[in-house]
Design a protein around this motif. Structure first.
Motif, PDB file in Angstrom:
ATOM      1  N   LEU A 124       0.846  -1.197   0.000  1.00 46.82           N
ATOM      2  CA  LEU A 124       0.000   0.000   0.000  1.00 46.82           C
ATOM      3  C   LEU A 124       0.880   1.244   0.000  1.00 46.82           C
ATOM      4  O   LEU A 124       1.873   1.310   0.733  1.00 46.82           O
ATOM      5  CB  LEU A 124      -0.872   0.001   1.270  1.00 46.82           C
ATOM      6  CG  LEU A 124      -1.612   1.303   1.575  1.00 46.82           C
ATOM      7  CD1 LEU A 124      -2.706   1.565   0.543  1.00 46.82           C
ATOM      8  CD2 LEU A 124      -2.206   1.266   2.984  1.00 46.82           C
ATOM      9  N   ILE A 125       0.511   2.233  -0.816  1.00 46.06           N
ATOM     10  CA  ILE A 125       1.169   3.544  -0.739  1.00 46.06           C
ATOM     11  C   ILE A 125       0.077   4.577  -0.489  1.00 46.06           C
ATOM     12  O   ILE A 125      -0.824   4.751  -1.313  1.00 46.06           O
ATOM     13  CB  ILE A 125       1.926   3.907  -2.034  1.00 46.06           C
ATOM     14  CG1 ILE A 125       2.915   2.816  -2.428  1.00 46.06           C
ATOM     15  CG2 ILE A 125       2.641   5.254  -1.865  1.00 46.06           C
ATOM     16  CD1 ILE A 125       3.632   3.068  -3.763  1.00 46.06           C
ATOM     17  N   ALA A 126       0.139   5.226   0.672  1.00 46.06           N
ATOM     18  CA  ALA A 126      -0.834   6.283   0.999  1.00 46.06           C
ATOM     19  C   ALA A 126      -0.052   7.580   1.143  1.00 46.06           C
ATOM     20  O   ALA A 126       0.988   7.611   1.801  1.00 46.06           O
ATOM     21  CB  ALA A 126      -1.560   5.952   2.296  1.00 46.06           C
ATOM     22  N   TYR A 127      -0.541   8.645   0.534  1.00 47.04           N
ATOM     23  CA  TYR A 127       0.250   9.881   0.516  1.00 47.04           C
ATOM     24  C   TYR A 127      -0.623  11.124   0.615  1.00 47.04           C
ATOM     25  O   TYR A 127      -1.836  11.073   0.406  1.00 47.04           O
ATOM     26  CB  TYR A 127       1.088   9.948  -0.772  1.00 47.04           C
ATOM     27  CG  TYR A 127       0.260  10.256  -2.002  1.00 47.04           C
ATOM     28  CD1 TYR A 127      -0.430   9.235  -2.664  1.00 47.04           C
ATOM     29  CD2 TYR A 127       0.129  11.557  -2.484  1.00 47.04           C
ATOM     30  CE1 TYR A 127      -1.211   9.509  -3.777  1.00 47.04           C
ATOM     31  CE2 TYR A 127      -0.646  11.838  -3.598  1.00 47.04           C
ATOM     32  CZ  TYR A 127      -1.314  10.813  -4.246  1.00 47.04           C
ATOM     33  OH  TYR A 127      -2.086  11.093  -5.336  1.00 47.04           O
ATOM     34  N   ALA A 128       0.058  12.222   0.928  1.00 50.91           N
ATOM     35  CA  ALA A 128      -0.595  13.530   0.878  1.00 50.91           C
ATOM     36  C   ALA A 128       0.389  14.491   0.236  1.00 50.91           C
ATOM     37  O   ALA A 128       1.608  14.375   0.434  1.00 50.91           O
ATOM     38  CB  ALA A 128      -0.954  13.993   2.279  1.00 50.91           C
ATOM     39  N   THR A 129      -0.136  15.415  -0.553  1.00 51.14           N
ATOM     40  CA  THR A 129       0.722  16.377  -1.246  1.00 51.14           C
ATOM     41  C   THR A 129       0.029  17.725  -1.246  1.00 51.14           C
ATOM     42  O   THR A 129      -1.211  17.775  -1.220  1.00 51.14           O
ATOM     43  CB  THR A 129       0.996  15.899  -2.696  1.00 51.14           C
ATOM     44  OG1 THR A 129       1.948  16.768  -3.316  1.00 51.14           O
ATOM     45  CG2 THR A 129      -0.259  15.846  -3.536  1.00 51.14           C
ATOM     46  N   THR A 130       0.788  18.794  -1.261  1.00 52.43           N
ATOM     47  CA  THR A 130       0.185  20.126  -1.346  1.00 52.43           C
ATOM     48  C   THR A 130       0.449  20.752  -2.713  1.00 52.43           C
ATOM     49  O   THR A 130      -0.470  21.247  -3.356  1.00 52.43           O
ATOM     50  CB  THR A 130       0.698  21.037  -0.209  1.00 52.43           C
ATOM     51  OG1 THR A 130       0.460  20.376   1.038  1.00 52.43           O
ATOM     52  CG2 THR A 130      -0.025  22.387  -0.194  1.00 52.43           C
ATOM     53  N   GLU A 131       1.710  20.653  -3.160  1.00 49.18           N
ATOM     54  CA  GLU A 131       2.028  21.235  -4.478  1.00 49.18           C
ATOM     55  C   GLU A 131       2.349  20.180  -5.540  1.00 49.18           C
ATOM     56  O   GLU A 131       2.666  20.528  -6.667  1.00 49.18           O
ATOM     57  CB  GLU A 131       3.201  22.212  -4.358  1.00 49.18           C
ATOM     58  CG  GLU A 131       2.839  23.551  -3.754  1.00 49.18           C
ATOM     59  CD  GLU A 131       3.189  23.613  -2.277  1.00 49.18           C
ATOM     60  OE1 GLU A 131       4.158  22.975  -1.874  1.00 49.18           O
ATOM     61  OE2 GLU A 131       2.463  24.277  -1.533  1.00 49.18           O
ATOM     62  N   GLY A 132       2.291  18.896  -5.191  1.00 49.86           N
ATOM     63  CA  GLY A 132       2.417  17.859  -6.215  1.00 49.86           C
ATOM     64  C   GLY A 132       3.715  17.061  -6.238  1.00 49.86           C
ATOM     65  O   GLY A 132       3.776  16.021  -6.891  1.00 49.86           O
ATOM     66  N   GLN A 133       4.766  17.521  -5.535  1.00 50.71           N
ATOM     67  CA  GLN A 133       6.036  16.791  -5.626  1.00 50.71           C
ATOM     68  C   GLN A 133       5.947  15.409  -4.964  1.00 50.71           C
ATOM     69  O   GLN A 133       6.500  14.433  -5.476  1.00 50.71           O
ATOM     70  CB  GLN A 133       7.181  17.613  -5.007  1.00 50.71           C
ATOM     71  CG  GLN A 133       8.563  17.034  -5.229  1.00 50.71           C
ATOM     72  CD  GLN A 133       8.980  17.008  -6.703  1.00 50.71           C
ATOM     73  OE1 GLN A 133       8.374  17.675  -7.533  1.00 50.71           O
ATOM     74  NE2 GLN A 133      10.000  16.244  -7.021  1.00 50.71           N
ATOM     75  N   THR A 134       5.229  15.319  -3.850  1.00 51.03           N
ATOM     76  CA  THR A 134       5.109  14.013  -3.174  1.00 51.03           C
ATOM     77  C   THR A 134       4.330  13.035  -4.066  1.00 51.03           C
ATOM     78  O   THR A 134       4.642  11.842  -4.108  1.00 51.03           O
ATOM     79  CB  THR A 134       4.434  14.180  -1.797  1.00 51.03           C
ATOM     80  OG1 THR A 134       5.160  15.164  -1.068  1.00 51.03           O
ATOM     81  CG2 THR A 134       4.422  12.877  -1.006  1.00 51.03           C
ATOM     82  N   ARG A 135       3.353  13.576  -4.827  1.00 55.94           N
ATOM     83  CA  ARG A 135       2.626  12.692  -5.756  1.00 55.94           C
ATOM     84  C   ARG A 135       3.595  12.147  -6.808  1.00 55.94           C
ATOM     85  O   ARG A 135       3.584  10.950  -7.128  1.00 55.94           O
ATOM     86  CB  ARG A 135       1.478  13.447  -6.428  1.00 55.94           C
ATOM     87  CG  ARG A 135       0.612  12.532  -7.309  1.00 55.94           C
ATOM     88  CD  ARG A 135      -0.471  13.263  -8.073  1.00 55.94           C
ATOM     89  NE  ARG A 135      -1.295  14.061  -7.202  1.00 55.94           N
ATOM     90  CZ  ARG A 135      -1.324  15.406  -7.194  1.00 55.94           C
ATOM     91  NH1 ARG A 135      -0.570  16.084  -8.037  1.00 55.94           N
ATOM     92  NH2 ARG A 135      -2.097  16.057  -6.368  1.00 55.94           N
ATOM     93  N   LYS A 136       4.451  13.013  -7.304  1.00 58.54           N
ATOM     94  CA  LYS A 136       5.437  12.569  -8.308  1.00 58.54           C
ATOM     95  C   LYS A 136       6.358  11.504  -7.701  1.00 58.54           C
ATOM     96  O   LYS A 136       6.677  10.500  -8.346  1.00 58.54           O
ATOM     97  CB  LYS A 136       6.251  13.798  -8.770  1.00 58.54           C
ATOM     98  CG  LYS A 136       7.191  13.525  -9.887  1.00 58.54           C
ATOM     99  CD  LYS A 136       7.802  14.809 -10.416  1.00 58.54           C
ATOM    100  CE  LYS A 136       8.859  14.512 -11.458  1.00 58.54           C
ATOM    101  NZ  LYS A 136       9.529  15.718 -11.960  1.00 58.54           N
ATOM    102  N   ILE A 137       6.746  11.716  -6.452  1.00 60.36           N
ATOM    103  CA  ILE A 137       7.650  10.776  -5.774  1.00 60.36           C
ATOM    104  C   ILE A 137       6.965   9.418  -5.571  1.00 60.36           C
ATOM    105  O   ILE A 137       7.549   8.372  -5.876  1.00 60.36           O
ATOM    106  CB  ILE A 137       8.141  11.394  -4.438  1.00 60.36           C
ATOM    107  CG1 ILE A 137       9.119  12.535  -4.740  1.00 60.36           C
ATOM    108  CG2 ILE A 137       8.768  10.342  -3.516  1.00 60.36           C
ATOM    109  CD1 ILE A 137       9.464  13.424  -3.562  1.00 60.36           C
TER     110      ILE A 137
END
Ligand SMILES: Cc1cc2nc3c(=O)[nH]c(=O)nc-3n(C[C@H](O)[C@H](O)[C@H](O)COP(=O)(O)O)c2cc1C
Length: 175
Positions: free
Chosen positions: A4-17
């Protein structure tokens, strides 16, 4: 493995990661479920063999939805191998004060959620000037100037070390 990968992002870099992480894990033959933490509250973590949680630091804390997710699923997360990816600009350098600050951010997250990740990795994020409003842009330019960083206020600047991230993943999967 089912990961499982659960994430939060504000400007999008964590989504890219985390998309990169998902691609790497899938290429290694794992079955991956990638979800924003805000959409994963009803999820059954019990069905997974491992989990990666990821969020970015904004003024000394991670996104609220990541805190909610970790607190809600703490019991199940404690039973599996977990990796917490903390994305920040402080991780881009090796200033001991910045590093100590990041440890405090992680400690705050642990005490708020009650969940202790088995492994924590600090990942350098990015300046996303194309996403900032006027005040954020101004604040981030000031931060960059304090660090002696040359930035173009009309362009993004990425510090993420993708090779180091891949090495972390290999080590985590092997360990
Ligand atoms: C308003 C704001 C506050 C931030 N605060 C911090 C901070 O306290 N410490 C830090 O290391 N980075 C800080 N950053 C940098 C972000 O962590 C970095 O840009 C990261 O790549 C953001 O990830 P995201 O695009 O997934 O939200 C801040 C960025 C912004 C825009």
């Amino acid at each position: 493995m089912k990961i499982l990968i659960a994430y939060a992002t504000t400007e999008g870099q964590t989504r890219k990661i985390v998309r990169h992480v998902a691609d790497r894990l899938t290429a290694k033959g794992h079955s991956v479920e990638l979800l924003p933490a805000a959409e994963a509250t009803e999820l059954k973590v019990e069905g997974f063999d491992r989990a990666v949680l990821a969020g970015s630091v904004h003024i000394g804390r991670y996104q609220r939805e990541l805190e909610v997710f970790a607190a809600r699923h703490k019991a199940a997360l404690d039973t599996i191998e977990t990796l917490f990816l903390s994305v920040s600009l402080a991780a881009a350098g090796d200033d001991p004060e910045d590093r100590a600050g990041l440890e405090k951010v992680v400690d705050g997250f642990i005490s708020k959620t009650g969940w202790s990740p088995k492994r924590v990795e600090h990942v350098a994020g990015a300046f996303r000037f194309t996403r900032y409003d006027f005040f954020r842009s101004w604040a981030m330019r000031w931060i960059a100037a304090q660090k002696g960083e040359e930035v173009d206020p009309h362009a993004d600047k990425e510090y993420t070390d993708w090779k180091a991230l891949d090495e972390t993943l290999n080590d985590w999967l092997g360990g």
